[in-house]
Design a protein around this motif. Structure first.
Motif, mmCIF file in Angstrom:
data_model
loop_
_atom_site.group_PDB
_atom_site.id
_atom_site.type_symbol
_atom_site.label_atom_id
_atom_site.label_comp_id
_atom_site.label_asym_id
_atom_site.label_seq_id
_atom_site.Cartn_x
_atom_site.Cartn_y
_atom_site.Cartn_z
ATOM 1 N N LEU A 16 1.103 -1.332 0.587
ATOM 2 C CA LEU A 16 0.393 -0.012 0.209
ATOM 3 C C LEU A 16 0.754 1.053 -0.070
ATOM 4 N N PRO A 17 -0.168 2.887 -0.087
ATOM 5 C CA PRO A 17 0.840 4.114 -0.550
ATOM 6 C C PRO A 17 1.605 4.012 0.899
ATOM 7 N N GLY A 18 3.120 4.681 1.463
ATOM 8 C CA GLY A 18 3.383 4.695 2.492
ATOM 9 C C GLY A 18 3.932 3.310 3.060
ATOM 10 N N ASN A 19 3.151 1.976 3.107
ATOM 11 C CA ASN A 19 3.796 0.966 3.770
ATOM 12 C C ASN A 19 4.631 0.181 2.594
ATOM 13 N N ASP A 20 5.463 -0.256 3.363
ATOM 14 C CA ASP A 20 5.544 -1.637 2.824
ATOM 15 C C ASP A 20 4.903 -2.442 2.278
ATOM 16 N N GLN A 21 3.943 -3.075 3.012
ATOM 17 C CA GLN A 21 3.209 -4.629 2.775
ATOM 18 C C GLN A 21 1.821 -4.408 4.031
ATOM 19 N N CYS A 22 1.162 -4.758 3.860
ATOM 20 C CA CYS A 22 -0.029 -4.652 5.136
ATOM 21 C C CYS A 22 -0.857 -6.273 4.532
ATOM 22 N N LEU A 23 -0.918 -6.734 6.220
ATOM 23 C CA LEU A 23 -1.552 -7.555 5.909
ATOM 24 C C LEU A 23 -2.674 -8.352 6.129
ATOM 25 N N PHE A 24 -3.585 -9.064 5.792
ATOM 26 C CA PHE A 24 -5.217 -8.938 5.614
ATOM 27 C C PHE A 24 -5.881 -10.166 6.087
ATOM 28 N N ASP A 25 -7.102 -10.149 6.800
ATOM 29 C CA ASP A 25 -7.686 -11.395 6.604
ATOM 30 C C ASP A 25 -8.572 -11.621 6.286
ATOM 31 N N GLY A 26 -9.334 -12.586 5.535
ATOM 32 C CA GLY A 26 -9.711 -12.354 5.056
ATOM 33 C C GLY A 26 -10.591 -13.371 4.647
ATOM 34 N N SER A 27 -12.302 -13.886 4.451
ATOM 35 C CA SER A 27 -12.965 -14.651 4.047
ATOM 36 C C SER A 27 -13.064 -15.265 1.934
ATOM 37 N N VAL A 28 -13.077 -15.764 1.638
ATOM 38 C CA VAL A 28 -13.204 -16.543 -0.304
ATOM 39 C C VAL A 28 -14.691 -16.775 -0.248
ATOM 40 N N LEU A 29 -15.425 -15.472 -0.914
ATOM 41 C CA LEU A 29 -16.734 -15.616 -0.611
ATOM 42 C C LEU A 29 -17.127 -16.070 -1.895
ATOM 43 N N TYR A 30 -16.198 -16.365 -3.092
ATOM 44 C CA TYR A 30 -16.581 -17.328 -3.987
ATOM 45 C C TYR A 30 -15.518 -17.310 -4.998
ATOM 46 N N ILE A 31 -15.042 -18.202 -5.921
ATOM 47 C CA ILE A 31 -14.376 -18.631 -7.007
ATOM 48 C C ILE A 31 -14.343 -18.262 -8.591
ATOM 49 N N ASN A 32 -13.968 -17.866 -8.797
ATOM 50 C CA ASN A 32 -14.218 -17.766 -10.660
ATOM 51 C C ASN A 32 -12.615 -18.565 -11.394
ATOM 52 N N LYS A 33 -13.406 -19.761 -11.815
ATOM 53 C CA LYS A 33 -12.455 -20.617 -12.791
ATOM 54 C C LYS A 33 -12.404 -20.541 -13.875
ATOM 55 N N ALA A 34 -13.307 -19.615 -14.369
ATOM 56 C CA ALA A 34 -14.106 -19.438 -15.765
ATOM 57 C C ALA A 34 -12.994 -18.603 -16.450
ATOM 58 N N ALA A 35 -12.603 -18.219 -17.566
ATOM 59 C CA ALA A 35 -11.903 -17.239 -17.770
ATOM 60 C C ALA A 35 -12.983 -15.808 -17.686
ATOM 61 N N GLY A 36 -13.258 -15.742 -18.576
ATOM 62 C CA GLY A 36 -14.553 -15.034 -19.423
ATOM 63 C C GLY A 36 -14.023 -12.871 -18.971
ATOM 64 N N ARG A 37 -14.085 -12.460 -18.700
ATOM 65 C CA ARG A 37 -14.079 -11.015 -18.644
ATOM 66 C C ARG A 37 -12.404 -10.687 -17.386
ATOM 67 N N LEU A 38 -12.484 -12.088 -16.867
ATOM 68 C CA LEU A 38 -11.706 -11.765 -15.359
ATOM 69 C C LEU A 38 -10.948 -12.865 -15.927
ATOM 70 N N PRO A 39 -9.693 -12.542 -14.641
ATOM 71 C CA PRO A 39 -8.969 -14.106 -15.067
ATOM 72 C C PRO A 39 -9.401 -15.011 -13.783
#
Length: 86
Positions: free
Chosen positions: A21-44
């Motif tokens: 992030l700007p001004g910081n070397d690195q930040c760690l964030f905890d999160g939950s996986v809402l969904y997985i997109n395995k098909a390419a489409g517009r997003l990788p």
């Protein structure tokens, strides 16, 4: 957040993300996986992550970084859509 690249986590799992992030070397964030997109489409292929328990100052930095990335993506998209004719 939408994260692409690397091995995809399981839907519903808890993950830890490292982000520069700007001004910081690195930040760690905890999160939950809402969904997985395995098909390419517009997003990788990637995963949608919901962040948890972010401090207000870190949330502000994250918001600015996301805005910066969105703007650069929009500009790149415009470069592909529009060309100048002689």
């Amino acid at each position: 957040a939408y994260v692409s690249g690397g091995e995809l986590p399981e839907e519903g799992s808890t993950v830890q993300l490292r982000l520069s992030l700007p001004g910081n070397d690195q930040c760690l964030f905890d999160g939950s996986v809402l969904y997985i997109n395995k098909a390419a489409g517009r997003l990788p292929p990637g995963a949608a992550i919901r962040f948890r328990q972010i401090a207000p100052d870190t949330a502000d930095l994250l918001r600015r970084k996301v805005e910066e990335l969105l703007i650069s993506d929009l500009l790149r998209e415009q470069e592909r859509l529009f060309t100048f004719s002689p």
